[in-house]
Design an enzyme around this catalytic site. Structure first.
Site, PDB file in Angstrom:
ATOM      1  N   GLU A   3       4.433   8.450  -4.392  1.00 34.31           N
ATOM      2  CA  GLU A   3       5.282   8.008  -3.281  1.00 34.31           C
ATOM      3  C   GLU A   3       6.284   6.957  -3.729  1.00 34.31           C
ATOM      4  O   GLU A   3       6.875   6.259  -2.899  1.00 34.31           O
ATOM      5  CB  GLU A   3       4.415   7.492  -2.127  1.00 34.31           C
ATOM      6  CG  GLU A   3       3.889   8.650  -1.301  1.00 34.31           C
ATOM      7  CD  GLU A   3       2.846   8.271  -0.255  1.00 34.31           C
ATOM      8  OE1 GLU A   3       2.715   7.073   0.059  1.00 34.31           O
ATOM      9  OE2 GLU A   3       2.164   9.181   0.221  1.00 34.31           O
ATOM     10  N   GLU A  34       0.902  -1.157   0.000  1.00 37.89           N
ATOM     11  CA  GLU A  34       0.000   0.000   0.000  1.00 37.89           C
ATOM     12  C   GLU A  34       0.937   1.202   0.000  1.00 37.89           C
ATOM     13  O   GLU A  34       1.293   1.723   1.040  1.00 37.89           O
ATOM     14  CB  GLU A  34      -0.897  -0.021   1.234  1.00 37.89           C
ATOM     15  CG  GLU A  34      -2.160   0.769   1.053  1.00 37.89           C
ATOM     16  CD  GLU A  34      -2.005   2.240   1.358  1.00 37.89           C
ATOM     17  OE1 GLU A  34      -1.158   2.894   0.704  1.00 37.89           O
ATOM     18  OE2 GLU A  34      -2.737   2.729   2.224  1.00 37.89           O
TER      19      GLU A  34
HETATM   20  N1  SAH Z   1       0.810  -1.062   5.024  1.00 33.53           N
HETATM   21  C1  SAH Z   1       0.317  -0.142   6.024  1.00 33.53           C
HETATM   22  C2  SAH Z   1       0.964   1.228   5.941  1.00 33.53           C
HETATM   23  C3  SAH Z   1       0.907   1.905   4.588  1.00 33.53           C
HETATM   24  S1  SAH Z   1       1.679   3.481   4.567  1.00 33.53           S
HETATM   25  C4  SAH Z   1      -1.182  -0.053   5.894  1.00 33.53           C
HETATM   26  O1  SAH Z   1      -1.685  -0.391   4.834  1.00 33.53           O
HETATM   27  O2  SAH Z   1      -1.857   0.362   6.837  1.00 33.53           O
HETATM   28  C5  SAH Z   1       3.109   3.177   3.606  1.00 33.53           C
HETATM   29  C6  SAH Z   1       4.334   2.829   4.437  1.00 33.53           C
HETATM   30  O3  SAH Z   1       5.317   2.367   3.537  1.00 33.53           O
HETATM   31  C7  SAH Z   1       4.960   3.981   5.173  1.00 33.53           C
HETATM   32  O4  SAH Z   1       5.112   3.608   6.508  1.00 33.53           O
HETATM   33  C8  SAH Z   1       6.334   4.179   4.497  1.00 33.53           C
HETATM   34  O5  SAH Z   1       7.325   4.543   5.444  1.00 33.53           O
HETATM   35  C9  SAH Z   1       6.609   2.813   3.923  1.00 33.53           C
HETATM   36  N2  SAH Z   1       7.407   2.687   2.691  1.00 33.53           N
HETATM   37  C10 SAH Z   1       7.178   3.316   1.512  1.00 33.53           C
HETATM   38  N3  SAH Z   1       8.010   2.879   0.552  1.00 33.53           N
HETATM   39  C11 SAH Z   1       8.776   1.924   1.120  1.00 33.53           C
HETATM   40  C12 SAH Z   1       9.804   1.079   0.616  1.00 33.53           C
HETATM   41  N4  SAH Z   1      10.162   1.110  -0.659  1.00 33.53           N
HETATM   42  N5  SAH Z   1      10.399   0.236   1.492  1.00 33.53           N
HETATM   43  C13 SAH Z   1      10.002   0.184   2.782  1.00 33.53           C
HETATM   44  N6  SAH Z   1       9.025   0.941   3.307  1.00 33.53           N
HETATM   45  C14 SAH Z   1       8.414   1.802   2.484  1.00 33.53           C
END
Ligand code: SAH
Length: 672
Positions: free
Chosen positions: A153, A144
């Site tokens: 993002e 996500e």
């Molecule tokens: N999966 C959770 C949070 C989603 S928010 C949910 O669905 O509730 C997205 C998260 O991904 C954020 O905490 C961000 O720090 C992390 N993130 C984004 N790109 C990333 C990457 N390439 N590797 C590791 N973490 C990542």
């Protein structure tokens, strides 16, 4: 350890490096994050859960072990869903350390310690192999990583890398695919966020029209996304010119390519008009056949499943480089271009077949006129607001005399141009352009008589507006600047605005409360660790801070009358002592007191003011209408539940508000 944070000083208007506790940044990140909003997004959560269950079943049916890779696990929610759905093992990757730590705690608390391994790394750093972070490649990819623009993002490069190095070929992906939709519209309101409209000035010697220079007319603007709560845009504020069409989609179960690409679709206008804006949103299918769909479609698009409010995903407004007339039934092509992180649009008229075969590559928009760098979208809208301009014109006409020497202190202001057209003899302005207008590139405290050709200022004007202001009262920088230039003012100087007032009202939000509200149990998983973490970060500062929100996007109802709480007299200099007030405000309507909203009103001259906050309370229920160009300050109360007034008992909220003249900040406290 200490860290330095860049921040505008409201007393000097300058960017400064402020030494902060090392945890400051992290607390800000957590406190202002969208995690709470995501956990409250029931529609998103249930669909992810359904999609994950289905993916695990498909893998199991093939007789394989289900090995999950969850990139960006946040609280660990999606991994816990996978483990509950029967996954054999989950690798939960999270780059943000405080979140990874929280995920470890939450996973443990929910009893998934043996099934979920939290890896505190960026996914592109994750290793696979007997000694690696992952024992083997995963066959289920759960993520996500989307923003309102879908790819902003960095979802595409993350997927590309994951397919190359972290997951098996033919893996299951949840979501399976994303689709971006577009609709062409004409909208004076939205177009006013991107172009400067002609300004009409009724001067004594007839009407004059100020037009923007041609390089501004033809400027493609900036590529930064304009994301808004499109559902708050009344249907009367735009005209639909095309049906909703699919612009492009991405299949996440196969190798995703992040390299720049362009897409072209044919549109048949359903109405003649001026094509100005492309409205866009996306949906995700959690399963290959598209039965489990989560959509961001706005209210007027049919077949939208039960509406879910959310703030972490909204809708996008794209501005075409120029407005173009389209004729009903005469086909046109819409071209979308994207790089790894952003999307932009261009319209092509359908002419020769050959010409149209190649979806011509369109350069990413680069502002050539500077205005798009100086003014953001709401600022464009504000400058295009003829009613507001009218108030300034009226006030200027009252105070300007033919021999006035004016100084304007505001960022990117049109006031000097207006005053010039209204006949001011000489005009000085800190930081801007023109001929009769002299731009003084200095800070107010460094202003010299020589800058003013040894003249004294008889009229000091400001909107006031400063690009560095975050909260409404940060524009009080005008007062500090006025104080700094005191020695250059005549003894009978007129200051416009002459004063400002801070107003406050208690409100119940329809939805915005969710972003600061604890979640407790999410889809059966205990995420209170996250709630505590957010609460702790919100309370990190001794006293909580107000936050800026554009309230036209966030419906609320007033529970109290609006109240003037502090006034600031610009005819005098900033006092040494702080300004404070205490009192109580009666709750008149039944409802949940989520917080207080604060805004500024500027008194330009006698009986002429501009309001940056509440425009009106539109009905019995207390629904509020807000200035659409400004952000208001929202102070969320720490406990909401307690604040519901008892049926027959009129209740009140007591407040203490302090404007610290040394720092230019306002601190407040409320008791329910
Ligand atoms: N999966 C959770 C949070 C989603 S928010 C949910 O669905 O509730 C997205 C998260 O991904 C954020 O905490 C961000 O720090 C992390 N993130 C984004 N790109 C990333 C990457 N390439 N590797 C590791 N973490 C990542």
């Amino acid at each position: 350890m200490k860290t330095f944070c860049g921040r505008a000083n409201p007393t000097t208007g300058a960017m400064e490096w402020v030494e902060e506790d090392e945890n400051y940044d992290y607390h800000q990140e957590i406190a202002r994050s969208r995690y709470a909003d995501m956990l409250h997004d029931k529609d998103r959560n249930t669909k992810y859960y359904q999609g994950i269950r289905a993916a695990v079943s498909r893998v199991k049916e093939r007789g394989e072990k289900a090995i999950v890779l969850d990139i960006g696990t946040g609280t660990g929610l999606l991994s816990m869903m996978a483990a509950s759905a029967g996954a054999d093992f989950c690798y939960a990757v999270e780059v943000f350390k405080p979140m990874a730590n929280a995920a470890v705690k939450i996973v443990e608390k929910n009893g998934f310690r043996d099934k979920i391994k939290v890896i505190n790394k960026h996914s592109t750093e994750v290793t696979v192999g007997p000694d690696g972070d992952m024992q083997c490649r995963a066959n289920i990819l759960v993520t996500e990583l989307f923003d309102t623009e879908l790819i902003g993002e960095g979802a595409l490069p993350t997927y590309e890398h994951a397919h190359k190095y972290l997951v098996q070929e033919g893996c299951e992906a949840v979501p399976h695919r994303a689709t971006v939709y577009v609709q062409l519209v004409e909208s004076k309101r939205m177009w006013s966020w991107n172009k400067l409209f002609p300004v009409h000035v009724e001067a004594e010697d007839g009407e004059k029209i100020i037009v923007s220079p041609s390089e501004m007319e033809n400027c493609p603007g900036v590529p930064s996304v304009c994301d808004i709560q499109l559902n708050q845009m009344p249907s009367g504020d735009f005209t639909i010119l095309s049906d909703v069409v699919t612009m492009f989609s991405v299949d996440f179960s196969k190798l995703v390519r992040s390299a720049s690409a362009s897409y072209r679709v044919q549109l048949e206008p359903v109405k003649s008009g001026k094509a100005q804006i492309v409205l866009s949103w996306w949906d995700i299918d959690m399963d290959p056949c598209g039965r489990i769909n989560c959509t961001m479609a706005p209210y007027w698009v049919k077949n939208t499943s039960a509406f879910q409010w959310r703030d972490h995903w909204m809708q996008c407004v794209y501005f075409l480089p120029n407005e173009e007339p389209v004729v009903q039934g005469e086909k046109v092509y819409l071209v979308a271009c994207r790089d790894e992180y952003s999307v932009w649009y261009k319209l092509q008229k359908a002419r020769g077949e050959e010409e149209n075969k190649v979806a011509a590559r369109v350069e990413s928009p680069v502002c050539r006129c500077q205005a798009h760098l100086l003014w953001n979208r709401p600022r464009f809208g504000q400058l295009n607001d003829q009613n507001r301009t009218g108030q300034y014109i009226k006030a200027l006409m009252k105070v300007l005399k033919t021999d006035s020497v004016c100084l304007c202190i505001s960022d990117g202001s049109l006031l000097p141009v207006l005053a010039h057209y209204l006949g001011a003899k000489q005009f000085f302005k800190a930081n801007h352009l023109e001929d009769k207008i002299k731009i003084i590139e200095t800070r107010p405290e460094l202003l010299l008589s020589s800058h003013l050709e040894d003249k004294k200022i008889s009229v000091l004007v400001g909107e006031p507006f400063f690009t560095t202001s975050l909260l409404p009262w940060h524009n009080l920088y005008f007062w500090y600047a006025r104080t700094a230039v005191s020695s250059h003012l005549t003894s009978t100087v007129t200051v416009l605005p002459q004063s400002a007032a801070l107003h406050m009202m208690i409100v119940e939000f329809q939805d915005l409360w969710r972003i600061r509200s604890p979640c407790g149990i999410c889809e059966g998983f205990d995420v209170r660790t996250m709630d505590d973490m957010i609460k702790n970060s919100l309370n990190f500062r001794e006293s909580k801070e107000a936050e800026p929100h554009p309230l036209w996007e966030y419906p609320c109802k007033s529970l109290s009358d609006p109240q003037e709480v502090l006034t600031f007299d610009f005819r005098d200099t900033v006092p040494e002592h702080s300004l404070s007030t205490e009192g109580s405000v009666k709750l008149l309507r039944k409802g949940k007191s989520h917080g207080a909203v604060l805004w500024m009103e500027y008194h330009l001259a006698a009986d002429i003011s501009v309001n940056t906050g509440l425009l009106q309370i539109s009905n019995e229920k207390g629904n509020c209408e807000w200035n659409p160009h400004c952000k208001q300050a929202v102070y969320f109360f720490s406990s909401v539940i307690e604040s519901e007034p008892l049926p027959d008992l009129p209740s009140a909220v007591t407040y203490a508000i302090n404007f610290n003249t040394k720092t230019g900040e306002i601190v407040m406290d409320f008791k329910l």
